[in-house]
Design a protein around this motif. Structure first.
Motif, mmCIF file in Angstrom:
data_model
loop_
_atom_site.group_PDB
_atom_site.id
_atom_site.type_symbol
_atom_site.label_atom_id
_atom_site.label_comp_id
_atom_site.label_asym_id
_atom_site.label_seq_id
_atom_site.Cartn_x
_atom_site.Cartn_y
_atom_site.Cartn_z
ATOM 1 N N GLU A 35 75.655 -0.488 53.041
ATOM 2 C CA GLU A 35 74.888 -0.110 51.863
ATOM 3 C C GLU A 35 74.109 -1.309 51.305
ATOM 4 O OE1 GLU A 35 79.099 -1.100 50.348
ATOM 5 O OE2 GLU A 35 78.110 -0.389 52.189
ATOM 6 N N GLU A 36 73.191 -1.035 50.425
ATOM 7 C CA GLU A 36 72.446 -2.094 49.748
ATOM 8 C C GLU A 36 73.374 -2.798 48.749
ATOM 9 O OE1 GLU A 36 69.441 -3.178 50.443
ATOM 10 O OE2 GLU A 36 69.308 -1.674 52.056
ATOM 11 N N PRO A 37 73.191 -4.102 48.558
ATOM 12 C CA PRO A 37 74.114 -4.842 47.687
ATOM 13 C C PRO A 37 73.916 -4.588 46.199
ATOM 14 C CG PRO A 37 72.424 -6.311 48.546
ATOM 15 C CD PRO A 37 72.259 -4.987 49.259
ATOM 16 N N GLY A 38 72.732 -4.077 45.804
ATOM 17 C CA GLY A 38 72.507 -3.807 44.392
ATOM 18 C C GLY A 38 71.930 -4.975 43.617
ATOM 19 N N ILE A 39 71.731 -6.110 44.277
ATOM 20 C CA ILE A 39 71.039 -7.250 43.668
ATOM 21 C C ILE A 39 70.023 -7.769 44.681
ATOM 22 C CG2 ILE A 39 73.000 -7.932 42.220
ATOM 23 C CD1 ILE A 39 73.534 -10.212 44.241
ATOM 24 N N ARG A 40 69.082 -8.555 44.195
ATOM 25 C CA ARG A 40 68.127 -9.173 45.121
ATOM 26 C C ARG A 40 68.800 -10.330 45.832
ATOM 27 N NH1 ARG A 40 64.016 -13.299 44.770
ATOM 28 N NH2 ARG A 40 64.374 -13.575 42.525
ATOM 29 N N VAL A 41 68.723 -10.320 47.159
ATOM 30 C CA VAL A 41 69.314 -11.376 47.970
ATOM 31 C C VAL A 41 68.260 -11.870 48.952
ATOM 32 C CG1 VAL A 41 71.130 -11.986 49.615
ATOM 33 C CG2 VAL A 41 71.617 -10.371 47.757
ATOM 34 N N GLU A 42 68.091 -13.178 49.005
ATOM 35 C CA GLU A 42 67.124 -13.793 49.905
ATOM 36 C C GLU A 42 67.828 -14.762 50.844
ATOM 37 O OE1 GLU A 42 64.059 -12.875 49.879
ATOM 38 O OE2 GLU A 42 63.812 -11.891 47.922
ATOM 39 N N VAL A 43 67.236 -14.950 52.021
ATOM 40 C CA VAL A 43 67.701 -16.019 52.922
ATOM 41 C C VAL A 43 67.174 -17.334 52.370
ATOM 42 C CG1 VAL A 43 67.617 -16.963 55.247
ATOM 43 C CG2 VAL A 43 67.753 -14.485 54.913
ATOM 44 N N ALA A 44 68.066 -18.268 52.105
ATOM 45 C CA ALA A 44 67.686 -19.543 51.503
ATOM 46 C C ALA A 44 67.020 -20.448 52.533
ATOM 47 C CB ALA A 44 68.905 -20.235 50.905
ATOM 48 N N GLY A 45 65.877 -20.968 52.169
ATOM 49 C CA GLY A 45 65.181 -21.927 52.995
ATOM 50 C C GLY A 45 65.319 -23.324 52.427
ATOM 51 N N PRO A 46 64.659 -24.297 53.029
ATOM 52 C CA PRO A 46 64.783 -25.690 52.566
ATOM 53 C C PRO A 46 64.469 -25.875 51.081
ATOM 54 C CG PRO A 46 63.692 -25.613 54.694
ATOM 55 C CD PRO A 46 63.832 -24.193 54.251
ATOM 56 N N ASP A 47 63.504 -25.117 50.567
ATOM 57 C CA ASP A 47 63.134 -25.271 49.158
ATOM 58 C C ASP A 47 64.175 -24.692 48.206
ATOM 59 O OD1 ASP A 47 60.788 -26.485 49.960
ATOM 60 O OD2 ASP A 47 59.576 -24.665 49.752
ATOM 61 N N TYR A 98 70.416 -13.121 43.254
ATOM 62 C CA TYR A 98 69.837 -13.297 41.918
ATOM 63 C C TYR A 98 70.239 -12.129 41.012
ATOM 64 C CZ TYR A 98 66.695 -16.498 44.441
ATOM 65 O OH TYR A 98 66.187 -17.503 45.217
ATOM 66 N N ASP A 99 70.337 -12.423 39.722
ATOM 67 C CA ASP A 99 70.554 -11.330 38.778
ATOM 68 C C ASP A 99 69.223 -10.672 38.434
ATOM 69 O OD1 ASP A 99 69.278 -12.917 36.900
ATOM 70 O OD2 ASP A 99 71.072 -13.293 35.688
ATOM 71 N N SER A 100 69.254 -9.706 37.520
ATOM 72 C CA SER A 100 68.053 -8.921 37.225
ATOM 73 C C SER A 100 66.949 -9.737 36.572
ATOM 74 C CB SER A 100 68.428 -7.737 36.323
ATOM 75 O OG SER A 100 69.029 -8.200 35.122
ATOM 76 N N SER A 101 67.303 -10.886 36.018
ATOM 77 C CA SER A 101 66.288 -11.741 35.393
ATOM 78 C C SER A 101 65.799 -12.844 36.325
ATOM 79 C CB SER A 101 66.837 -12.356 34.099
ATOM 80 O OG SER A 101 67.969 -13.175 34.378
ATOM 81 N N GLY A 102 66.283 -12.828 37.564
ATOM 82 C CA GLY A 102 65.827 -13.801 38.540
ATOM 83 C C GLY A 102 66.600 -15.101 38.572
ATOM 84 N N VAL A 103 67.765 -15.141 37.935
ATOM 85 C CA VAL A 103 68.595 -16.347 37.927
ATOM 86 C C VAL A 103 69.506 -16.344 39.150
ATOM 87 C CG1 VAL A 103 70.413 -17.588 36.684
ATOM 88 C CG2 VAL A 103 68.538 -16.500 35.419
ATOM 89 N N PRO A 104 69.580 -17.453 39.912
ATOM 90 C CA PRO A 104 70.503 -17.513 41.052
ATOM 91 C C PRO A 104 71.948 -17.469 40.575
ATOM 92 C CG PRO A 104 68.834 -19.247 41.175
ATOM 93 C CD PRO A 104 68.755 -18.666 39.799
ATOM 94 N N ILE A 105 72.727 -16.526 41.119
ATOM 95 C CA ILE A 105 74.088 -16.345 40.593
ATOM 96 C C ILE A 105 75.165 -16.275 41.684
ATOM 97 C CG2 ILE A 105 73.604 -15.353 38.332
ATOM 98 C CD1 ILE A 105 74.129 -13.149 41.399
ATOM 99 N N ALA A 106 74.779 -16.134 42.949
ATOM 100 C CA ALA A 106 75.790 -16.002 44.009
ATOM 101 C C ALA A 106 75.219 -16.517 45.321
ATOM 102 C CB ALA A 106 76.225 -14.544 44.163
#
Length: 296
Positions: A146-158, A206-214
């Protein structure tokens, strides 16, 4: 009859050692030393990782691989075809528990040797006792995730600074100073450009406001083999909101896309919150396991 010999490998052999560990991973087998464990250790660099490894060979064949994760903890994986082999177990026992040990110094020591049946029997007979309990968990990836329910990105060098800041908050709980940040970011880059980096994906939630949280890092052992989560963390200021469950689901989805047969993780059984979070994310707890301890 060929003898079994112990050696510290050169750094050039790390990819080959990782490939051997890959072949030893199985959904039916124990959750033992994984290429992801070596990958996470490689924060310290390739040379340090090679120096921390102990490899038992019979001729050209590797029979066992151990990672000294600190001075008193050996995390060991044995070729599943030789898990009951007494000659191999006897040699490893001698190398780790003799007066002139090639692995440990004197004093307390811990061996994590899941699946090394004969070795564990021999160490118990020598008086090694049970250490704290751990709970392996796994999620079958043959079914849709299932979808995780939050925005998740693959982290790059930046994203290294954001990724490391979340991890630091979760595990250290002290201010992330400029010096600490520079060291950790440098080590993160070393890991993600190191000998096992092709098997890794660092995820940033990220949370709904775009803060990295996990954050988490997932490690593939190749198609149709168990992948590993190592580590997983939720920022200290954002715990208790289901983000651990969400990033664990995202990790399973990432490993599924990489072709893994399952997503695996191991948590201290005393950490009820972690076990509950993984369980809520679809990871099934397996039988508890205990390392073996030699008291000083």
């Amino acid at each position: 009859m060929r003898t079994i010999q112990l050696a510290v490998p050169p750094v050039a052999e790390l990819p080959d050692i990782g490939a051997v560990l890959d072949r030893w991973q199985s959904d039916d087998g124990p959750l033992h030393l994984h290429i992801g464990d070596l990958g996470w250790y490689s924060l310290r660099g390739g040379d340090a990782t090679a120096q921390a490894l102990r490899v038992w060979r019979c001729g050209d064949s590797i029979r066992a691989i151990g990672l000294l994760d600190g001075q008193d903890l050996l995390r060991l994986s044995v070729d599943p075809d030789f898990s009951h082999d007494d000659s191999l177990a006897r040699q490893i026992e001698s190398d780790i528990d003799s007066s002139n040990s090639a692995v440990f110094g004197t004093g307390a020591a811990i061996v994590e040797a899941r699946g090394a049946t004969r070795l564990c029997d021999r160490l118990k007979a020598r008086g090694w006792g049970a250490d704290e309990a751990w709970t392996p968990l796994s999620r079958d990836l043959s079914l849709p995730v299932e979808e995780p329910g939050i925005r998740v990105e693959v982290a790059g060098p930046d994203d290294a600074e954001a990724w490391t800041a979340v991890h630091w908050s979760a595990f250290r709980g002290v201010p992330y100073t400029t010096d600490a940040r520079e060291r950790f970011v440098s080590r993160w880059h070393a890991m993600m450009s190191g000998p096992f980096s092709s098997r890794a994906q660092c995820l940033l939630g990220y949370d709904s406001s775009g803060v990295p949280i996990a954050v988490t890092t997932v490690w593939s052992a190749g198609p149709n083999r168990p992948g590993l989560l190592e580590p997983l963390a939720v920022h200290r200021d954002h715990q208790g909101h289901g983000y651990g469950k969400a990033i664990a689901i995202a990790a399973a989805k990432s490993l599924q896309q990489l072709g893994s047969s399952s997503a695996s993780v191991c948590a201290e059984s005393s950490n009820k919150g972690a076990v509950a979070a993984y369980s809520s994310a679809g990871y099934t707890p397996r039988t508890q396991v205990r390392d073996l301890r030699r008291d000083s």
